[in-house]
Scaffold this motif. Structure first.
Motif, PDB file in Angstrom:
ATOM      1  N   ARG A 148       4.287  16.053 -27.690  1.00 27.32           N
ATOM      2  CA  ARG A 148       3.153  15.670 -28.535  1.00 27.32           C
ATOM      3  C   ARG A 148       2.649  16.901 -29.278  1.00 27.32           C
ATOM      4  O   ARG A 148       2.827  18.020 -28.802  1.00 27.32           O
ATOM      5  N   HIS A 174     -10.449  19.126 -40.306  1.00 23.94           N
ATOM      6  CA  HIS A 174      -9.040  19.552 -40.342  1.00 23.94           C
ATOM      7  C   HIS A 174      -8.826  20.629 -41.405  1.00 23.94           C
ATOM      8  O   HIS A 174      -8.093  21.613 -41.180  1.00 23.94           O
ATOM      9  N   HIS A 203     -10.284  18.076 -31.161  1.00 21.60           N
ATOM     10  CA  HIS A 203     -11.046  18.651 -32.272  1.00 21.60           C
ATOM     11  C   HIS A 203     -11.104  17.718 -33.479  1.00 21.60           C
ATOM     12  O   HIS A 203     -11.824  18.009 -34.434  1.00 21.60           O
ATOM     13  N   LEU A 204     -10.352  16.628 -33.448  1.00 17.03           N
ATOM     14  CA  LEU A 204     -10.390  15.668 -34.561  1.00 17.03           C
ATOM     15  C   LEU A 204     -10.983  14.322 -34.163  1.00 17.03           C
ATOM     16  O   LEU A 204     -11.053  13.406 -34.983  1.00 17.03           O
ATOM     17  N   PHE A 258     -13.132  25.535 -30.237  1.00 17.32           N
ATOM     18  CA  PHE A 258     -13.764  24.264 -29.865  1.00 17.32           C
ATOM     19  C   PHE A 258     -14.066  24.172 -28.373  1.00 17.32           C
ATOM     20  O   PHE A 258     -14.573  23.166 -27.904  1.00 17.32           O
ATOM     21  N   LEU A 275      -6.177  14.593 -31.055  1.00 14.24           N
ATOM     22  CA  LEU A 275      -6.551  15.799 -30.320  1.00 14.24           C
ATOM     23  C   LEU A 275      -8.073  15.944 -30.380  1.00 14.24           C
ATOM     24  O   LEU A 275      -8.719  15.484 -31.321  1.00 14.24           O
TER      25      LEU A 275
END
Lengths: 418, 418
Positions: free
Chosen positions: B186, A328, A283-284, B416, A281
């Motif tokens: 997902r 995270h 944001h990671l 974000f 995703l």
């Protein structure tokens, strides 16, 4: 980047762990003296507490090094971190003008006792090495279900116990615990019979945050790295860890190497994380090369005998970087603080010789390994000294971490038989 | 024990939470003043920092209350704890000789803002209520496998995040997180849609330990208790918690009540733990009545509306006492420190009305509850104020905890999306 030369001659050896390029931060004492802040340079330590007291280093209006830990510098943030590094390089470079003032502040590293380099605020351990997670998952759940469904989407972690973190050289006492083996009808109170190590890197949070942060912000907030051995009682863990995770199995001790290697020293060794099997995703997602090319090794020395290297691997085997783990960690909005320590998770490579725990090396005890001294090991035995070693190899120089050492003492007599 | 009467008249009301029998410890400020240590007595707070400064209280050679937290007293151990309580009773009893010196040090509790009463060293949350574990286990694994095999043998716990502990009155922001619902192909990044509370008691470690301790020693080391709401993001938890336990689902906030109720105040209310289905191993066995008879309730008030009581239970529903949890916590040899906070685990009774979380009250959202205002709730909605209440009922007096309050703010816009 080539070797930066120093007037401290021992620092200019191509294999020395502490050249001018490194400048790692620790806390040391000499004899009965008080612990104080120091920087390793070659075979010496520069007494930073004294250098600040004498005015050779002045970064802020109030002293940062009148305490025996590096947290006050860590809290200051990247600009002050860079200013200290620049100043240290100026003071210690070949031809430095102020050499005559600095030289009296050097002590022999061989004479020093090392202490915890920083006060650990909270400690979190991750499970972010794919080979390790696959090996452990295969042993416990079969090859088909080796990786949990969430594993490729988030760096799985659990909160550990900050009070159990100790500096290299601290003896580690084999714990007692409640356990229930495959042949036991009932759980019993017994010394751990499957005591293990985990080869990890620890990332140290410098700049605090309060709320979600990007991976880039997380990377900016990290102050430096240490080697980390997360001692693990596998039999206690097997009985306790469902459904809420490891607890007492990880509470005996976590050993860290004595020198904080800064992000600045590691900058030339950045590498990419491995190819993603599924897209992370947003944001990671990686925002650049976020791992480091650091050679790692584990040695084991039985009591009174020589050491055998039992594993060799590299930090670039990790699936998730420390910055991704920290990002995270901050998602749910809780504050991350100066001095938080994030264990990478066990670092194993693809080959049998590159596995970072005895659980994996001996495949759960089914395939004991043979040491160079001829002894076999499935797990750690009393009197064994376990050492983690790490170094990044540059162009004519190395960035070493200082060994992360722990000797295992026998369990106490039953602490409740009194 | 009957009501002990005080010259602070409001403290003598049979229903007042803070009679002379209680004397709970908090940290307060008035207006723009600095936070300071105080003791609740009736509708007032006795300024302990000032009382010590004026020499009315002197327990040790160096001051204990010149800091805005109670840790320095907590560290001193049971003899000093008893000396303070004795001195406070002498100063505040009906007919006290020094009333004229004490009276000027009282402030109106209604004017005070409350702060964290102690610095949390580390925070651990347990899962030690049998009805709660059975309810959750039944929902997730079916009634046949509700309790994990280890549950009746050890108080299962996991390390939480000390930095997320906040004092009553602090707003709680609905978190974002990675989650994957039953209809999702997902995982996705989204605000938590199943935000929940957990009704718990928190035990606070006073005397530190370093190595295994008996249940009796653990009980001796506990300083006092607070109410504790362990906010939980159930959808984040469902996706993340296997195999290493809850992590970001529990990292947003844990709210505690503002007053530490001492073990001494609770002494008359000790009760036995429930009958054991299987015998505990010796080192975890009860050594006397180890729980307390404390009535607990949860209320929910939608924004701008009145509160409904959604659960009523009692701390005596726990299967394991805080002392047993602390003794288990220390088994592997890691130090336990002054300021460590141990959450009891969610406290649910046997009936539907006595369940300590919305997850249980609404049976995973399948059976929403109806509030007195007519609204339905499966989980917490934005603007809701959740309040935990607790009191032990004595002979003509009560020992109250002070409410543990948190209002839920809407999630931020995507942090974000910038």
């Amino acid at each position: 980047m080539p070797l930066m030369t120093s007037w401290v001659a021992s620092a200019n050896d191509a294999d020395h762990p502490f050249p001018l390029n490194n400048l790692p931060y620790g806390v040391f004492s000499i004899g009965d003296g008080e612990p104080r802040c120091g920087v390793a340079i070659g075979d010496s330590i520069l007494d930073i507490t004294e250098a600040e007291a004498q005015g050779l280093i002045q970064l802020t209006d109030t002293p940062l090094f009148d305490v025996p830990f590096w947290n006050e510098l860590m809290e200051e943030g990247p600009a002050v971190w860079a200013a200290l590094r620049e100043r240290l390089i100026a003071l210690l470079s070949e031809g430095a003008e102020e050499r005559d003032k600095v030289e009296p502040l050097l002590v022999e590293r061989a004479d020093a006792e090392m202490h915890m380099p920083f006060a650990v605020s909270e400690y979190t351990d991750f499970y972010a090495g794919r080979h390790h997670a696959t090996n452990v998952g295969t042993m416990f759940r079969g090859a088909e279900n080796a990786l949990p469904p969430n594993w490729l989407h988030i760096p799985i972690g659990y909160n550990g116990r900050a009070s159990s973190v100790v500096v290299s050289g601290t003896d580690v006492r084999r714990p007692w615990g409640q356990l229930k083996g495959p042949n036991d009808d009932r759980p019993r109170w017994a010394p751990c019979a499957r005591f293990d190590i985990e080869l990890e890197m620890g990332a140290i949070v410098g700049t605090p945050s309060d709320g979600p942060i990007t991976v880039q912000e997380a990377d900016d907030n990290i102050f430096g790295y240490v080697l980390l051995n997360d001692w693990s009682a596998r039999d206690i863990q097997a009985w306790e860890y469902q459904p809420l995770g490891p607890f007492q199995a990880k509470a005996t001790a976590t050993t860290i190497s004595p020198w904080i290697v800064t992000k600045a020293a590691l900058e030339p060794f950045r590498t990419d994380t491995p190819e993603r099997e599924v897209e992370l995703l947003d944001h990671l997602k990686d925002c650049g090369p976020m791992l480091y090319d650091i050679d790692l090794a584990v040695t084991l020395a039985p009591e009174g005998k020589g050491e055998s290297t039992i594993a060799r691997t590299n930090y670039n085997e990790m699936y998730y970087s420390a910055a991704q783990q920290l990002a995270h960690h901050a998602t749910a909005g809780g504050p991350m603080n100066t001095g938080d320590l994030l264990g990478s998770g066990t670092i194993s490579g693809a080959t049998k010789e590159s596995r970072g725990s005895l659980l994996e090396l001996s495949w759960g005890g089914k395939e004991p390994i043979t040491l160079e001294t001829g002894e076999e090991r499935s797990f750690v035995e009393d009197g064994d000294t376990l050492t983690l070693k790490g170094a990044a190899r540059g162009d004519g120089y190395a960035i070493g971490f200082g060994d992360c050492v722990g000797r295992v003492l026998p369990a106490l007599d039953d602490p409740f038989a009194r």
